[in-house]
Enzyme design. Sequence first.
Site, PDB file in Angstrom:
ATOM      1  N   ASN A 131       0.810  -1.237   0.000  1.00  0.00           N
ATOM      2  CA  ASN A 131       0.000   0.000   0.000  1.00  0.00           C
ATOM      3  C   ASN A 131       0.837   1.279   0.000  1.00  0.00           C
ATOM      4  OD1 ASN A 131       0.664  -0.690   2.710  1.00  0.00           O
ATOM      5  ND2 ASN A 131      -0.909   0.714   3.433  1.00  0.00           N
ATOM      6  N   GLY A 207       2.193  -5.945   7.380  1.00  0.00           N
ATOM      7  CA  GLY A 207       1.266  -6.604   6.463  1.00  0.00           C
ATOM      8  C   GLY A 207       0.023  -7.028   7.208  1.00  0.00           C
ATOM      9  N   SER A 208      -0.630  -8.060   6.700  1.00  0.00           N
ATOM     10  CA  SER A 208      -1.918  -8.421   7.278  1.00  0.00           C
ATOM     11  C   SER A 208      -1.744  -9.289   8.520  1.00  0.00           C
ATOM     12  CB  SER A 208      -2.769  -9.140   6.240  1.00  0.00           C
ATOM     13  OG  SER A 208      -2.125 -10.341   5.886  1.00  0.00           O
ATOM     14  N   THR A 211      -1.249 -13.082   7.699  1.00  0.00           N
ATOM     15  CA  THR A 211       0.120 -13.450   7.295  1.00  0.00           C
ATOM     16  C   THR A 211       1.029 -13.471   8.524  1.00  0.00           C
ATOM     17  OG1 THR A 211      -0.213 -12.414   5.149  1.00  0.00           O
ATOM     18  CG2 THR A 211       2.051 -12.837   5.771  1.00  0.00           C
ATOM     19  N   ALA A 212       0.855 -12.489   9.401  1.00  0.00           N
ATOM     20  CA  ALA A 212       1.708 -12.406  10.600  1.00  0.00           C
ATOM     21  C   ALA A 212       1.541 -13.641  11.478  1.00  0.00           C
ATOM     22  CB  ALA A 212       1.363 -11.156  11.402  1.00  0.00           C
ATOM     23  N   GLU A 229       3.688  -5.015  12.374  1.00  0.00           N
ATOM     24  CA  GLU A 229       2.774  -3.875  12.174  1.00  0.00           C
ATOM     25  C   GLU A 229       1.648  -4.390  11.288  1.00  0.00           C
ATOM     26  OE1 GLU A 229       3.285  -1.107  13.645  1.00  0.00           O
ATOM     27  OE2 GLU A 229       5.440  -0.910  13.993  1.00  0.00           O
ATOM     28  N   CYS A 263      -3.251   1.452   6.455  1.00  0.00           N
ATOM     29  CA  CYS A 263      -3.653   0.717   7.671  1.00  0.00           C
ATOM     30  C   CYS A 263      -4.321   1.642   8.679  1.00  0.00           C
ATOM     31  CB  CYS A 263      -2.431   0.051   8.284  1.00  0.00           C
ATOM     32  SG  CYS A 263      -1.124   1.240   8.636  1.00  0.00           S
ATOM     33  N   GLU A 444       7.564   0.857  16.684  1.00  0.00           N
ATOM     34  CA  GLU A 444       8.704   1.398  15.956  1.00  0.00           C
ATOM     35  C   GLU A 444       8.656   2.919  16.059  1.00  0.00           C
ATOM     36  OE1 GLU A 444       8.836  -0.548  12.068  1.00  0.00           O
ATOM     37  OE2 GLU A 444       9.098  -2.496  12.988  1.00  0.00           O
TER      38      GLU A 444
HETATM   39  P1  NAD Z   1       0.229  -9.311   3.213  1.00  0.00           P
HETATM   40  O1  NAD Z   1       0.272  -9.827   4.596  1.00  0.00           O
HETATM   41  O2  NAD Z   1      -0.483 -10.103   2.185  1.00  0.00           O
HETATM   42  O3  NAD Z   1       1.722  -9.127   2.633  1.00  0.00           O
HETATM   43  C1  NAD Z   1       2.680  -8.323   3.274  1.00  0.00           C
HETATM   44  C2  NAD Z   1       4.070  -8.819   2.913  1.00  0.00           C
HETATM   45  O4  NAD Z   1       4.231 -10.130   3.445  1.00  0.00           O
HETATM   46  C3  NAD Z   1       4.324  -8.942   1.410  1.00  0.00           C
HETATM   47  O5  NAD Z   1       5.654  -8.582   1.131  1.00  0.00           O
HETATM   48  C4  NAD Z   1       4.118 -10.419   1.154  1.00  0.00           C
HETATM   49  O6  NAD Z   1       4.829 -10.904   0.042  1.00  0.00           O
HETATM   50  C5  NAD Z   1       4.664 -11.012   2.435  1.00  0.00           C
HETATM   51  N1  NAD Z   1       4.164 -12.349   2.748  1.00  0.00           N
HETATM   52  C6  NAD Z   1       2.990 -12.911   2.379  1.00  0.00           C
HETATM   53  N2  NAD Z   1       2.925 -14.192   2.832  1.00  0.00           N
HETATM   54  C7  NAD Z   1       4.080 -14.425   3.503  1.00  0.00           C
HETATM   55  C8  NAD Z   1       4.610 -15.552   4.190  1.00  0.00           C
HETATM   56  N3  NAD Z   1       3.934 -16.699   4.275  1.00  0.00           N
HETATM   57  N4  NAD Z   1       5.825 -15.449   4.761  1.00  0.00           N
HETATM   58  C9  NAD Z   1       6.515 -14.288   4.696  1.00  0.00           C
HETATM   59  N5  NAD Z   1       6.082 -13.193   4.044  1.00  0.00           N
HETATM   60  C10 NAD Z   1       4.869 -13.254   3.457  1.00  0.00           C
HETATM   61  O7  NAD Z   1      -0.308  -7.838   3.313  1.00  0.00           O
HETATM   62  P2  NAD Z   1      -0.659  -6.861   2.109  1.00  0.00           P
HETATM   63  O8  NAD Z   1      -1.935  -7.324   1.506  1.00  0.00           O
HETATM   64  O9  NAD Z   1       0.548  -6.684   1.273  1.00  0.00           O
HETATM   65  O10 NAD Z   1      -0.877  -5.470   2.886  1.00  0.00           O
HETATM   66  C11 NAD Z   1      -2.083  -5.086   3.433  1.00  0.00           C
HETATM   67  C12 NAD Z   1      -2.096  -5.313   4.931  1.00  0.00           C
HETATM   68  O11 NAD Z   1      -0.999  -4.635   5.543  1.00  0.00           O
HETATM   69  C13 NAD Z   1      -3.349  -4.723   5.578  1.00  0.00           C
HETATM   70  O12 NAD Z   1      -3.824  -5.625   6.545  1.00  0.00           O
HETATM   71  C14 NAD Z   1      -2.834  -3.463   6.246  1.00  0.00           C
HETATM   72  O13 NAD Z   1      -3.586  -3.018   7.347  1.00  0.00           O
HETATM   73  C15 NAD Z   1      -1.465  -3.909   6.670  1.00  0.00           C
HETATM   74  N6  NAD Z   1      -0.613  -2.740   6.909  1.00  0.00           N
HETATM   75  C16 NAD Z   1      -0.277  -2.429   8.185  1.00  0.00           C
HETATM   76  C17 NAD Z   1       0.508  -1.301   8.448  1.00  0.00           C
HETATM   77  C18 NAD Z   1       0.906  -0.921   9.854  1.00  0.00           C
HETATM   78  O14 NAD Z   1       1.826  -0.127   9.993  1.00  0.00           O
HETATM   79  N7  NAD Z   1       0.249  -1.434  10.885  1.00  0.00           N
HETATM   80  C19 NAD Z   1       0.941  -0.510   7.381  1.00  0.00           C
HETATM   81  C20 NAD Z   1       0.570  -0.852   6.092  1.00  0.00           C
HETATM   82  C21 NAD Z   1      -0.210  -1.972   5.860  1.00  0.00           C
END
Ligand code: NAD
Length: 463
Positions: A131, A207-208, A211-212, A229, A263, A444
Amino acid sequence: MRTFTIDEHDLLNSLKSAIKTNIDAAVKAAKDAFPAWSSRSPQERSTIICKLADFIERNLDEFAKAESRDQGKTVTFAASLDIPRSVYNFRFFASSILHHTTDCTQMDHLNCMHYTVRTPVGVAGLISPWNLPLYLLTWKIAPAIACGNTVVAKPSEMTSVTAWMMCKLLKEAGVPPGVVNIVFGTGPRAGDALVCHPDVPIISFTGSTSTAQGIIERSAPFCKKMSLELGGKNPAIIFKDADLEECINTTVKSSFSNQGEICLCTSRIYVQTAIYDDFLQRFVDAAKTWKVGSPSDPSACMGALISEHHLTKVRNYVKKALAEGATVLCGEGVDTLDIPSENQGGYFMLPTVIIGLSEESTCMQEEIFGPVTCIVPFDTEEEVIDKANGVKFGLAATVWTKDVGRVHRVAKRLQTGLVWTNCWLIRDLNLPFGGMKASGLGREGAKDSYDFFTEVKTVTIKH
Ligand code: NAD
């Protein structure tokens, strides 16, 4: 069910092993570069990082156009937020690394003194989403290398272009080989290989939440240091004494900026009953003026969503809301998109405002991550705090009131890592950033990133 032929299996296996070989090579390069980089003085590292910031700034327009083409956001947004903030991330951490101190305490009755020593952790694995591509990647790279770590960083596979452009500037800025390694690939392959690499003791992930959760499981055998995050379901709480004009302008922005793909975007708006009707009318009027257009159109407030898949997902949330008895006041299914013919195939969606949802409904509970916001009336402070806290997420909230006492009371009880009052998205990078509950783990920011990207040791001396 999908069946694979033998050849497809072979292909997948060789792709997997090629990616693993790449990650292994990147980690080895980072490991080899660590002793020399971590031995440099903070001033030396700071000078190099500032140069990198200068080079990105010099190419700001090119970076902004590339970010827009890759992500769908407007060039204006990328040029005013994403890229300047990426530059600032480097400048900020290059400066803050010069100002940290460690602790010292004394125990005279035992003839002892204690002090702490901080050292960089090693090879940091950094994983970022699509994003705010360069913005969030540099938010991790900058503090990590300023503290003396070397990094293997993986941008989202959906938006890797600006990370690749930055690679070309590293050498020019004087970043030694192996200090910053950018790897490209999908999450389940490249990301997972990084998360499970035994020589990467620390992972910073944005990320999401889902995934985390997988990353926590996969990295558990290695007991890695983690900063996560994650997603949000951020409330705006609007009391009847709010400055409505400013509140509406800002809340439209907080709901729909970057296509709602931040986010920190507002997705639940709670409005005190006395001003609900007035707010609703004025908010919908303002949302209708939030122009969706070609990403290169300087008058457009919103570009395209990241992908067809994501657009479908966001639209399905609106369908689900209707099925759950809600009313859509503007946007999806109500108004018509007016997009130039050359952009007709893009993943555009109008700012969408929904009312009539229960607190338990899908759209009030799940992160939509698109230009959709839900408005709900409330009567009392107690009631709205319960509602705001009634989701699994806890990232950010905004509160609108002129009553300072109320600001303190409400901010203290909200279960979110950030509370903005009478504003949104104003950040001082010195202060902690991060979420509670399913929105993350750790914080952070200047001191928090320093703490995270270093190991601390307590030394006791008896004399
Ligand atoms: P995502 O979790 O799909 O992907 C994020 C990253 O993780 C990507 O680089 C992806 O390739 C990697 N990834 C995916 N599967 C993985 C795995 N099994 N092992 C290791 N890495 C993996 O998230 P997205 O769709 O790219 O982003 C949107 C999400 O991010 C939303 O939920 C949003 O709220 C969140 N987000 C949070 C913040 C914050 O600061 N809290 C900021 C921006 C986005």
